[in-house]
Design a protein around this motif. Sequence first.
Motif, short mmCIF file in Angstrom:
data_model
loop_
_atom_site.label_atom_id
_atom_site.label_comp_id
_atom_site.label_asym_id
_atom_site.label_seq_id
_atom_site.Cartn_x
_atom_site.Cartn_y
_atom_site.Cartn_z
N ILE A 1 0.87 -1.17 0.00
CA ILE A 1 0.00 0.00 0.00
C ILE A 1 0.92 1.22 0.00
CG2 ILE A 1 -1.78 1.27 1.27
CD1 ILE A 1 -2.49 -1.56 2.51
N ILE A 2 0.81 2.04 -1.05
CA ILE A 2 1.67 3.21 -1.19
C ILE A 2 0.85 4.46 -0.91
CG2 ILE A 2 3.29 4.43 -2.72
CD1 ILE A 2 4.09 1.55 -2.57
N LEU A 3 1.31 5.25 0.06
CA LEU A 3 0.59 6.47 0.43
C LEU A 3 1.34 7.69 -0.11
CD1 LEU A 3 0.29 5.20 4.03
CD2 LEU A 3 -1.74 5.82 2.75
N ASP A 4 0.66 8.46 -0.95
CA ASP A 4 1.25 9.69 -1.47
C ASP A 4 0.92 10.81 -0.50
OD1 ASP A 4 2.41 11.60 -3.08
OD2 ASP A 4 0.67 11.80 -4.40
N CYS A 5 1.95 11.33 0.15
CA CYS A 5 1.78 12.30 1.24
C CYS A 5 1.74 13.73 0.67
CB CYS A 5 2.97 12.15 2.18
SG CYS A 5 2.99 13.24 3.59
N PRO A 6 0.91 14.61 1.25
CA PRO A 6 0.95 16.01 0.81
C PRO A 6 2.21 16.71 1.31
CG PRO A 6 -0.62 15.73 2.59
CD PRO A 6 -0.10 14.37 2.28
N ALA A 7 2.53 17.85 0.71
CA ALA A 7 3.66 18.65 1.20
C ALA A 7 3.28 19.23 2.56
CB ALA A 7 3.97 19.76 0.21
N GLY A 8 4.29 19.63 3.32
CA GLY A 8 4.02 20.25 4.62
C GLY A 8 4.12 19.25 5.76
N ILE A 9 3.94 19.76 6.98
CA ILE A 9 4.08 18.90 8.16
C ILE A 9 2.82 19.00 9.03
CG2 ILE A 9 6.60 18.90 8.27
CD1 ILE A 9 6.47 21.20 10.24
N GLU A 10 1.71 19.43 8.42
CA GLU A 10 0.48 19.61 9.20
C GLU A 10 -0.37 18.34 9.18
OE1 GLU A 10 1.16 21.89 6.61
OE2 GLU A 10 2.35 23.16 7.93
N GLN A 11 -1.67 18.51 9.29
CA GLN A 11 -2.52 17.33 9.47
C GLN A 11 -2.45 16.33 8.31
OE1 GLN A 11 -6.61 17.95 10.58
NE2 GLN A 11 -6.96 15.76 10.73
N GLY A 12 -2.31 16.84 7.09
CA GLY A 12 -2.22 15.95 5.94
C GLY A 12 -1.05 14.99 6.09
N PHE A 13 0.06 15.49 6.58
CA PHE A 13 1.25 14.67 6.83
C PHE A 13 0.96 13.66 7.93
CE2 PHE A 13 5.10 14.28 9.53
CZ PHE A 13 5.91 13.58 8.67
N GLN A 14 0.34 14.13 9.02
CA GLN A 14 0.02 13.23 10.13
C GLN A 14 -0.92 12.11 9.68
OE1 GLN A 14 1.55 13.31 12.90
NE2 GLN A 14 2.54 15.31 12.76
N ASN A 15 -1.90 12.45 8.83
CA ASN A 15 -2.81 11.43 8.29
C ASN A 15 -2.05 10.40 7.49
OD1 ASN A 15 -5.09 12.62 9.33
ND2 ASN A 15 -5.62 13.71 7.44
N ALA A 16 -1.15 10.87 6.63
CA ALA A 16 -0.45 9.98 5.70
C ALA A 16 0.48 9.02 6.43
CB ALA A 16 0.33 10.80 4.68
N ILE A 17 1.13 9.47 7.49
CA ILE A 17 2.12 8.60 8.15
C ILE A 17 1.48 7.69 9.20
CG2 ILE A 17 3.97 10.28 7.78
CD1 ILE A 17 3.90 10.79 10.85
#
Lengths: 273, 94
Positions: free
Chosen positions: A126-142
């Motif tokens: 399962i490959i997750l393409d993470c958004p730029a930045g270190i905010e919630q989008g990053f937290q969701n992805a990792i």
Amino acid sequence: MEQNVSTEKKSSEVIVVTSGKGGVGKTTTSANVGTGLAKAGCKVCLIDTDIGLRNLDVVMGLENRIVYNLVDVVEGNCRIKQALIRDKRHPGLYLMPSAQTRDKSAVTPGQMVKVIDHLREQFDYIILDCPAGIEQGFQNAIAGADRALVVTTPEVSAIRDADRIIGLLEANGFKQMDLVINRLRMDMVRRGDMMSADDVVDILAIPLIGIIPDDENVVIATNQGEPLVGNDTPAGKAYYNVVERLRGREIPFLDFEKGMSFWTKVTGIFRKV
Amino acid sequence: MNMKHFFRRKSSCQVAKDRLKILLISDRVNCSPEMMELIKADITKVISKYMRIDTDHMEIEIQAKGNNKGGRNKTPSLIANIPILDLQKNAKMP
């Protein structure tokens, strides 16, 4: 919170592709690694976690087939299976697109872990393409990932952000992080005007898994919506080597030094001093 | 070939590496120069209780330790170099 779920079924691997800085090639890397793994015979699910700015669907050439998306799954508007788009060109390759008209707060890390746990039963990778930045989008992805691919280019800004991301991944309990150096220009490295792969690895100090040369074929492939992994192009070969290394094979790094003339070698010696 | 290249002192690659090394140390430690000054003042105060030190020549800096070996475990450390003027216990700073 991130690694306690991996114990039940170790056979599937969840990889987050991240970088911190935007525009360094996360989406291109996700598309190529995912497609490459499918070409190698694995069952792969690509997930675009960039809610509000989805792009993985266009890079994959699947933008016309979206019905449901990740937010629909999380909110219970559809079953997970309904949101998965099957790539007809590659058996075993599926994409879960992101929502375009919502924002990052539409999904929480806990919900992501739930979706991923469900997908683990059906997929090898399962490959997750993470958004730029270190905010919630990053937290969701990792949140649901087992390991990370950190993408950077040999530029000061991208390396600084990559260092920050590696620190954050470490703080979140990640043990396995591998570096992808994108858009390397060997001619500039020879002239002493670009950091070499060794320089970047030396600074970031995580294992190197791929060096992708700056290749115009990447732009052409993106125009056509067909990832170039495995093709007879410099970037296509380099991405395929990343795939092989992810699958545990030992592949030597591509030799971009070929064709180095006597004169550049001589002047190279002077510049090293 | 451009003659200028032969006499150029540092390649832009080397400049980038040097800048990054310094930048990342402060990024990783998350410590501003103002904070370093405060730390320096406090250390001076504490040490001065026990001995006379040369505050003009004392140096405090944060270094990435053991950076010859790979691995990110090179924890940054605070290096203080404090010259002692007088070891007598009850010597007080003027």
